[in-house]
Design a protein around this motif. Structure first.
Motif, mmCIF file in Angstrom:
data_model
loop_
_atom_site.group_PDB
_atom_site.id
_atom_site.type_symbol
_atom_site.label_atom_id
_atom_site.label_comp_id
_atom_site.label_asym_id
_atom_site.label_seq_id
_atom_site.Cartn_x
_atom_site.Cartn_y
_atom_site.Cartn_z
ATOM 1 N N THR A 43 0.860 -1.178 0.000
ATOM 2 C CA THR A 43 0.000 0.000 0.000
ATOM 3 C C THR A 43 0.898 1.229 0.000
ATOM 4 O O THR A 43 2.074 1.150 0.367
ATOM 5 C CB THR A 43 -0.952 0.027 1.215
ATOM 6 N N ASN A 44 0.362 2.358 -0.398
ATOM 7 C CA ASN A 44 1.067 3.632 -0.281
ATOM 8 C C ASN A 44 0.410 4.519 0.774
ATOM 9 O O ASN A 44 0.718 5.703 0.858
ATOM 10 C CB ASN A 44 1.101 4.355 -1.629
ATOM 11 N N GLN A 45 -0.493 3.954 1.540
ATOM 12 C CA GLN A 45 -1.186 4.729 2.569
ATOM 13 C C GLN A 45 -1.455 3.861 3.802
ATOM 14 O O GLN A 45 -2.589 3.595 4.168
ATOM 15 C CB GLN A 45 -2.456 5.338 2.012
ATOM 16 N N LEU A 46 -0.370 3.464 4.441
ATOM 17 C CA LEU A 46 -0.428 2.545 5.574
ATOM 18 C C LEU A 46 -1.271 3.094 6.732
ATOM 19 O O LEU A 46 -2.021 2.339 7.355
ATOM 20 C CB LEU A 46 0.992 2.221 6.052
ATOM 21 N N VAL A 47 -1.193 4.366 7.005
ATOM 22 C CA VAL A 47 -1.961 4.959 8.111
ATOM 23 C C VAL A 47 -3.465 4.824 7.861
ATOM 24 O O VAL A 47 -4.221 4.407 8.748
ATOM 25 C CB VAL A 47 -1.563 6.443 8.335
ATOM 26 N N ASP A 67 10.610 1.066 9.156
ATOM 27 C CA ASP A 67 11.905 1.283 8.533
ATOM 28 C C ASP A 67 12.795 0.048 8.572
ATOM 29 O O ASP A 67 13.932 0.095 9.008
ATOM 30 C CB ASP A 67 12.602 2.481 9.178
ATOM 31 N N HIS A 68 12.262 -1.066 8.097
ATOM 32 C CA HIS A 68 13.054 -2.290 7.962
ATOM 33 C C HIS A 68 13.525 -2.362 6.516
ATOM 34 O O HIS A 68 12.773 -2.741 5.632
ATOM 35 C CB HIS A 68 12.203 -3.519 8.332
ATOM 36 N N ASP A 69 14.736 -1.897 6.280
ATOM 37 C CA ASP A 69 15.288 -1.823 4.926
ATOM 38 C C ASP A 69 14.380 -1.036 3.995
ATOM 39 O O ASP A 69 14.160 -1.413 2.845
ATOM 40 C CB ASP A 69 15.552 -3.221 4.356
ATOM 41 N N GLY A 70 13.798 0.044 4.507
ATOM 42 C CA GLY A 70 12.957 0.910 3.694
ATOM 43 C C GLY A 70 11.478 0.572 3.741
ATOM 44 O O GLY A 70 10.654 1.271 3.157
ATOM 45 N N TYR A 71 11.127 -0.505 4.424
ATOM 46 C CA TYR A 71 9.725 -0.919 4.515
ATOM 47 C C TYR A 71 9.181 -0.733 5.920
ATOM 48 O O TYR A 71 9.881 -0.933 6.904
ATOM 49 C CB TYR A 71 9.565 -2.406 4.153
ATOM 50 N N SER A 72 7.904 -0.369 5.963
ATOM 51 C CA SER A 72 7.148 -0.377 7.208
ATOM 52 C C SER A 72 5.933 -1.255 6.947
ATOM 53 O O SER A 72 5.494 -1.409 5.804
ATOM 54 C CB SER A 72 6.703 1.033 7.601
ATOM 55 N N GLU A 91 9.310 3.206 1.674
ATOM 56 C CA GLU A 91 9.566 4.633 1.872
ATOM 57 C C GLU A 91 9.490 5.414 0.564
ATOM 58 O O GLU A 91 9.155 6.585 0.553
ATOM 59 C CB GLU A 91 10.916 4.843 2.562
ATOM 60 N N ILE A 92 9.809 4.757 -0.543
ATOM 61 C CA ILE A 92 9.678 5.386 -1.855
ATOM 62 C C ILE A 92 8.341 4.940 -2.431
ATOM 63 O O ILE A 92 8.152 3.766 -2.753
ATOM 64 C CB ILE A 92 10.835 4.976 -2.797
#
Length: 162
Positions: A43-47, A67-72, A91-92
């Protein structure tokens, strides 16, 4: 002759995929030994996804990471935690494929009262039903969309296998 050869081929595949346990019982694959399953998607809108699935649908947060290697991400589950969803966000922000109207998460309710309460909860949260793509769902369920437009079906009844 062609049907016989196909039958022999399929039978040999099934025999190769079978396992026999210590009691001599045939086990048809690894799925019978699995004790949990998770369906994961980006997803691009985790919140917003977290808010929808926890507040509107009432799933509980089983775990999360940042922030696990750029992922949440976050894992959400049903009350018994054997079946859960995972949502990840990089993150991107990248373009993600859109779901079809037939990508469905179906939740079954064993009483009309529970089904009605679930629909009321979504309406009170501000989520309105959408028309299902497949007419099978009309009259026995309501279809909704999450913030990413993935569809959730609330079904008035339980699935009965044949």
């Amino acid at each position: 002759m062609k049907n016989i050869l196909i039958g022999i081929f399929v039978s040999s595949i099934l025999i190769c995929c079978q396992r026999v346990d210590n009691s001599g019982n045939v086990n048809h694959g690894i799925i019978e030994d699995a004790v949990q399953f998770r369906i994961a998607r980006p997803t691009n809108q985790l919140v917003e996804i977290k808010k929808f699935y926890t507040e509107a649908l009432g799933m509980k947060v089983l775990g999360s990471f940042s922030d696990h290697d750029g992922y949440s991400g976050l894992m959400l589950g049903m009350p018994n935690s054997k079946y859960h969803l995972e949502f990840t966000e990089h993150e991107i922000k990248e373009h993600l494929p859109k779901p079809t109207k037939e990508n469905l998460l179906v939740l079954y309710f064993d009483t009309p009262e529970k089904y009605d309460a679930a629909n009321r909860q979504l309406l009170e949260f501000g989520v309105k039903p959408v028309e299902p793509e497949n007419p099978y769902w009309i009259g026995k369920s309501k279809t909704y969309e999450d913030p990413d437009k993935w569809r959730i079906v609330l079904f008035n009844g339980v699935y009965q296998s044949n």
